[in-house]
Design a protein around this motif. Structure first.
Motif, PDB file in Angstrom:
ATOM      1  N   LEU A 114       0.861  -1.174   0.000  1.00  0.00           N
ATOM      2  CA  LEU A 114       0.000   0.000   0.000  1.00  0.00           C
ATOM      3  C   LEU A 114       0.900   1.226   0.000  1.00  0.00           C
ATOM      4  O   LEU A 114       1.747   1.375   0.889  1.00  0.00           O
ATOM      5  CB  LEU A 114      -0.916   0.003   1.225  1.00  0.00           C
ATOM      6  N   LEU A 115       0.734   2.107  -1.017  1.00  0.00           N
ATOM      7  CA  LEU A 115       1.607   3.264  -1.164  1.00  0.00           C
ATOM      8  C   LEU A 115       0.802   4.544  -1.299  1.00  0.00           C
ATOM      9  O   LEU A 115      -0.302   4.544  -1.854  1.00  0.00           O
ATOM     10  CB  LEU A 115       2.498   3.119  -2.409  1.00  0.00           C
ATOM     11  N   LEU A 116       1.387   5.630  -0.830  1.00  0.00           N
ATOM     12  CA  LEU A 116       0.875   6.970  -1.075  1.00  0.00           C
ATOM     13  C   LEU A 116       1.770   7.604  -2.132  1.00  0.00           C
ATOM     14  O   LEU A 116       3.004   7.572  -2.005  1.00  0.00           O
ATOM     15  CB  LEU A 116       0.882   7.795   0.206  1.00  0.00           C
ATOM     16  N   GLN A 117       1.157   8.184  -3.184  1.00  0.00           N
ATOM     17  CA  GLN A 117       1.914   8.670  -4.336  1.00  0.00           C
ATOM     18  C   GLN A 117       1.699  10.160  -4.576  1.00  0.00           C
ATOM     19  O   GLN A 117       0.632  10.703  -4.258  1.00  0.00           O
ATOM     20  CB  GLN A 117       1.493   7.927  -5.603  1.00  0.00           C
ATOM     21  N   TYR A 118       2.726  10.763  -5.195  1.00  0.00           N
ATOM     22  CA  TYR A 118       2.579  12.111  -5.737  1.00  0.00           C
ATOM     23  C   TYR A 118       2.818  12.041  -7.233  1.00  0.00           C
ATOM     24  O   TYR A 118       3.865  11.576  -7.691  1.00  0.00           O
ATOM     25  CB  TYR A 118       3.553  13.100  -5.097  1.00  0.00           C
ATOM     26  N   HIS A 119       1.831  12.518  -8.017  1.00  0.00           N
ATOM     27  CA  HIS A 119       1.894  12.490  -9.478  1.00  0.00           C
ATOM     28  C   HIS A 119       2.170  13.892 -10.012  1.00  0.00           C
ATOM     29  O   HIS A 119       1.516  14.856  -9.610  1.00  0.00           O
ATOM     30  CB  HIS A 119       0.575  11.974 -10.061  1.00  0.00           C
ATOM     31  N   PHE A 120       3.138  13.991 -10.926  1.00  0.00           N
ATOM     32  CA  PHE A 120       3.467  15.249 -11.596  1.00  0.00           C
ATOM     33  C   PHE A 120       2.641  15.318 -12.887  1.00  0.00           C
ATOM     34  O   PHE A 120       2.875  14.551 -13.815  1.00  0.00           O
ATOM     35  CB  PHE A 120       4.963  15.324 -11.890  1.00  0.00           C
ATOM     36  N   PRO A 128       4.881  11.439 -14.558  1.00  0.00           N
ATOM     37  CA  PRO A 128       5.766  10.779 -13.589  1.00  0.00           C
ATOM     38  C   PRO A 128       5.150  10.792 -12.191  1.00  0.00           C
ATOM     39  O   PRO A 128       4.294  11.624 -11.877  1.00  0.00           O
ATOM     40  CB  PRO A 128       7.041  11.638 -13.627  1.00  0.00           C
ATOM     41  N   TYR A 129       5.617   9.881 -11.345  1.00  0.00           N
ATOM     42  CA  TYR A 129       5.141   9.840  -9.962  1.00  0.00           C
ATOM     43  C   TYR A 129       6.206   9.214  -9.068  1.00  0.00           C
ATOM     44  O   TYR A 129       7.112   8.507  -9.528  1.00  0.00           O
ATOM     45  CB  TYR A 129       3.833   9.061  -9.845  1.00  0.00           C
ATOM     46  N   VAL A 130       6.089   9.507  -7.787  1.00  0.00           N
ATOM     47  CA  VAL A 130       6.904   8.857  -6.754  1.00  0.00           C
ATOM     48  C   VAL A 130       5.948   8.366  -5.681  1.00  0.00           C
ATOM     49  O   VAL A 130       4.859   8.926  -5.491  1.00  0.00           O
ATOM     50  CB  VAL A 130       7.955   9.819  -6.152  1.00  0.00           C
ATOM     51  N   GLY A 131       6.346   7.315  -4.977  1.00  0.00           N
ATOM     52  CA  GLY A 131       5.477   6.768  -3.941  1.00  0.00           C
ATOM     53  C   GLY A 131       6.271   6.115  -2.826  1.00  0.00           C
ATOM     54  O   GLY A 131       7.434   5.742  -2.996  1.00  0.00           O
ATOM     55  N   ALA A 132       5.640   5.969  -1.668  1.00  0.00           N
ATOM     56  CA  ALA A 132       6.246   5.289  -0.527  1.00  0.00           C
ATOM     57  C   ALA A 132       5.130   4.683   0.315  1.00  0.00           C
ATOM     58  O   ALA A 132       4.013   5.210   0.368  1.00  0.00           O
ATOM     59  CB  ALA A 132       7.079   6.257   0.314  1.00  0.00           C
ATOM     60  N   PHE A 163       9.253  -1.581   4.423  1.00  0.00           N
ATOM     61  CA  PHE A 163       9.062  -0.352   3.658  1.00  0.00           C
ATOM     62  C   PHE A 163       9.106  -0.669   2.167  1.00  0.00           C
ATOM     63  O   PHE A 163       9.800  -1.592   1.723  1.00  0.00           O
ATOM     64  CB  PHE A 163      10.166   0.640   4.021  1.00  0.00           C
ATOM     65  N   VAL A 164       8.366   0.106   1.372  1.00  0.00           N
ATOM     66  CA  VAL A 164       8.467   0.017  -0.089  1.00  0.00           C
ATOM     67  C   VAL A 164       8.493   1.428  -0.664  1.00  0.00           C
ATOM     68  O   VAL A 164       7.741   2.310  -0.223  1.00  0.00           O
ATOM     69  CB  VAL A 164       7.306  -0.816  -0.696  1.00  0.00           C
ATOM     70  N   GLY A 165       9.400   1.663  -1.600  1.00  0.00           N
ATOM     71  CA  GLY A 165       9.499   2.933  -2.309  1.00  0.00           C
ATOM     72  C   GLY A 165       9.291   2.712  -3.801  1.00  0.00           C
ATOM     73  O   GLY A 165       9.481   1.596  -4.301  1.00  0.00           O
ATOM     74  N   GLN A 166       8.955   3.770  -4.521  1.00  0.00           N
ATOM     75  CA  GLN A 166       8.534   3.606  -5.912  1.00  0.00           C
ATOM     76  C   GLN A 166       8.791   4.870  -6.714  1.00  0.00           C
ATOM     77  O   GLN A 166       8.613   5.992  -6.223  1.00  0.00           O
ATOM     78  CB  GLN A 166       7.031   3.285  -5.913  1.00  0.00           C
TER      79      GLN A 166
END
Length: 222
Positions: A114-120, A128-132, A163-166
Motif C-alpha cells: 500500500l503506497l501513497l503517491q505524488y503524481h506530476f 511521472p510519480y513517486v510513492g512510498a 518499507f516500499v518505495g517507488q
C-alpha cells in the motif's frame, strides 16, 4: 498484529475517499488500474551467521529471481495525490543453498503493498510519480525444505513487514488508456530456522530478500 496494521492502514485510506471525491473536478477520473509484468530481483543476503549440526554447514541461502504478474488499483484524492494498492497471487519462490545442487526448498510469497503517491501532472501526456508505503509479505509452504534427504528440516517465518518505495511514469494515449513503467524497492526478510537435529534446532540466519521490482504494464483510468 502486522496484518492487522496493514488492514487498518487500508481502512484509513478508504475512509478518506468521500472527502477526496469532493476535491475532484467533474472532468477528472479518480480511479486507475494497471496490469504489469514485474521482474522480481532479490538482493539476497544471509546475516546472523550460520549454524552447524551433525557436521552440516548451512550457508548461502538465497532466493531465485522471478518474473511475476501484478495488478494494482489507485484512487486519486486530488489530481496529484493518490493511494495505490499493489496485488498479485501467491508466487512460487525457489530457495537455494549449499546443501543441494537444485532448490533446497520452495515457498510461496504473497506480497501486497500500500503506497501513497505524488503524481506530476504538468508534463502533458507523460505523468511521472513517486510513492512510498508498506509491504506485507505472507509466506506459504514454509516447511517445504529438504536437508540431507530429510524433508521439513527447515522453516521460514510466516510473514515479513517492511518499507516500499517507488518511482514510475504513465504515458497516456488518451484520458483513459496509457502505458506504464515502474520501479519499486521493498525491504523484505525472513528468519530461517532448523527443525531437527540434522539441520540444527534454532535460528540458522536471516534471509534478506529486499527485491528491486522493475515493471512495464498497461494503464486504464476511469
Amino acid at each position: 498484529m502486522r496484518l492487522k496494521s496493514l488492514v487498518v492502514a487500508m481502512a484509513t485510506v478508504a475512509s478518506l475517499a468521500p472527502i477526496a471525491s469532493q476535491a475532484q473536478s467533474a472532468e477528472e477520473n479518480p480511479w486507475m488500474v494497471r496490469v504489469r509484468a514485474v521482474d522480481l530481483l532479490f538482493q539476497n543476503g544471509q546475516s546472523n551467521g550460520a549454524s552447524t549440526a551433525a557436521g552440516v554447514q548451512i550457508n548461502n541461502v538465497r532466493a531465485k529471481n522471478e518474473i511475476i504478474p501484478e495488478f494494482d488499483i489507485s484512487y486519486f484524492f486530488t489530481k496529484n495525490i493518490a493511494a495505490e494498492l499493489v496485488l498479485t497471487y501467491p508466487q512460487r519462490v525457489n530457495v537455494y543453498s549449499n546443501l543441494t545442487p537444485g532448490p533446497t526448498g520452495t515457498i510461496t510469497a504473497l506480497p501486497p503493498s500500500l503506497l501513497l503517491q505524488y503524481h506530476f501532472t504538468e508534463l502533458g501526456a507523460i505523468k511521472p510519480y513517486v510513492g512510498a508505503g508498506v509491504n506485507y509479505t505472507i509466506f506459504g509452504n514454509r516447511n517445504n525444505f529438504s536437508v540431507g534427504g530429510n524433508s521439513n528440516a527447515l522453516t521460514v517465518d510466516q510473514s515479513s513487514f517492511g518499507f516500499v518505495g517507488q518511482v514510475g511514469a504513465d504515458y497516456m494515449f488518451d484520458k483513459h488508456w496509457g502505458m506504464n513503467v515502474d520501479v519499486k524497492y521493498a525491504t523484505m526478510s525472513t528468519n530461517v530456522t532448523g527443525q531437527n537435529a540434522l539441520a540444527g534446532v534454532g535460528n540458522i540466519g536471516k534471509l534478506t530478500l529486499n527485491p528491486w521490482m522493475p515493471a512495464v504494464g498497461v494503464t486504464y483510468k476511469f
